[in-house]
Design a protein around this motif. Structure first.
Motif, PDB file in Angstrom:
ATOM      1  N   HIS A   1       0.646  -1.177   0.219  1.00  0.00           N
ATOM      2  CA  HIS A   1       0.061   0.016   0.029  1.00  0.00           C
ATOM      3  C   HIS A   1       0.855   1.140  -0.007  1.00  0.00           C
ATOM      4  O   HIS A   1       1.866   1.367   0.786  1.00  0.00           O
ATOM      5  N   GLU A   2       0.430   2.266  -0.793  1.00  0.00           N
ATOM      6  CA  GLU A   2       0.990   3.613  -0.640  1.00  0.00           C
ATOM      7  C   GLU A   2      -0.149   4.592  -0.084  1.00  0.00           C
ATOM      8  O   GLU A   2      -1.268   4.544  -0.220  1.00  0.00           O
TER       9      GLU A   2
ATOM     10  N   TYR B   1      -6.364  12.234   3.027  1.00  0.00           N
ATOM     11  CA  TYR B   1      -5.599  10.840   3.286  1.00  0.00           C
ATOM     12  C   TYR B   1      -6.125   9.712   2.410  1.00  0.00           C
ATOM     13  O   TYR B   1      -7.193   9.439   2.207  1.00  0.00           O
ATOM     14  N   GLU B   2      -5.306   9.178   1.604  1.00  0.00           N
ATOM     15  CA  GLU B   2      -5.668   8.051   0.731  1.00  0.00           C
ATOM     16  C   GLU B   2      -4.755   6.742   0.953  1.00  0.00           C
ATOM     17  O   GLU B   2      -3.642   6.947   0.981  1.00  0.00           O
TER      18      GLU B   2
ATOM     19  N   ASP C   1      -3.124   1.466  -8.958  1.00  0.00           N
ATOM     20  CA  ASP C   1      -3.793   2.482  -9.450  1.00  0.00           C
ATOM     21  C   ASP C   1      -5.010   2.138  -8.434  1.00  0.00           C
ATOM     22  O   ASP C   1      -6.076   3.387  -8.863  1.00  0.00           O
ATOM     23  N   ARG C   2      -5.091   1.521  -7.682  1.00  0.00           N
ATOM     24  CA  ARG C   2      -6.627   1.239  -7.135  1.00  0.00           C
ATOM     25  C   ARG C   2      -6.587   1.954  -6.013  1.00  0.00           C
ATOM     26  O   ARG C   2      -5.915   1.869  -5.026  1.00  0.00           O
ATOM     27  N   LEU C   3      -7.708   2.831  -5.557  1.00  0.00           N
ATOM     28  CA  LEU C   3      -7.895   3.383  -4.302  1.00  0.00           C
ATOM     29  C   LEU C   3      -8.539   2.457  -3.239  1.00  0.00           C
ATOM     30  O   LEU C   3      -9.717   2.266  -3.441  1.00  0.00           O
TER      31      LEU C   3
END
Length: 234
Positions: free
Chosen positions: A164-165, A183-184, A189-191
């Motif tokens: 995870h980023e 915050y994400e 590319d998936r949120l």
């Protein structure tokens, strides 16, 4: 403020190491000379990233004041998991300025880092009046300040943990909007999830702090974003 920090506590530590490393030289300058019988109060200790930094630069005992339950839980766990910290750090549940009376009556130093922007002028003045009554004659306070706002700005930070980023965007107040942080958590590319936190943060400059101090205290700019508070010369 406390409710906001309860919700964003899981993200807090991801982005606090660098700010505290920038402050480390000023912590050392203010408190390295103190002995093991001295006491430094940390106002708004958060999860203890700063507590650990302060403890690494002084032999003094530390009393850490933190109002938010989840942040304080992490702080307490961090102290409990480190034998050296557990000997020297006392965690106190409370907020400034209302709960400052829970802290020792005499201080050899205090730290108020990344906190003043959450306090209005009346509360800042109450905080510094308290410090003026308790700070030892040769003691120092360390505070963080900001430059006056010159226009809307946005800051983006990222941190990777496993797959995870973690990404945070600090959104400045503009067009009538309040400041906020987005915050994400992303997996490629998936949120995965996202959270938006409104903030009551306001810019507090060195000039603002100087104006808030009682006559007994004076401000000495120490570097970009940091200043020392000490007793005025007699």
């Amino acid at each position: 403020m406390t409710e906001t920090y309860e919700r964003l506590a899981e993200f807090h530590d991801l982005f606090m190491a660098e700010p505290w490393e920038r402050l480390r030289p000023y912590v050392r300058a203010a408190f390295a000379h103190l002995g093991s019988d001295a006491v430094v109060a940390e106002i708004g200790a958060g999860t203890g990233v700063g507590t650990r930094t302060i403890a690494g630069e002084t032999r003094a005992r530390i009393v850490a004041l933190e109002p938010a339950l989840v942040m304080r839980a992490v702080l307490t766990a961090r102290v409990a998991d480190d034998a050296a910290l557990a000997e020297r750090v006392t965690v106190v549940a409370g907020a400034a300025p209302g709960d400052l009376g829970l802290l020792p009556e005499r201080l050899d130093g205090f730290v108020c880092a990344h906190v003043l922007g959450h306090l209005g002028r009346t509360d800042r003045r109450a905080l510094f009046a308290w410090a003026g009554e308790r700070l030892a004659g040769d003691g120092f306070g360390l505070v963080t300040t900001q430059r006056a706002e010159t226009g809307p700005a946005e800051m983006v930070q990222t941190r990777r943990l496993g797959d995870h980023e973690y990404r945070v965007r600090h959104l400045a107040a503009a067009g009538g909007r309040e400041p906020a942080s987005l915050y994400e958590v992303r997996d490629g590319d998936r949120l995965v999830r996202s959270y938006r936190f409104a903030s009551d943060w306001r810019v507090v400059t060195a000039q603002d702090v100087a104006a808030d101090l009682p006559a007994a205290l004076v401000l000495e700019p120490a570097g970009d974003g940091a200043a020392l508070v000490r007793r005025a010369a007699a």
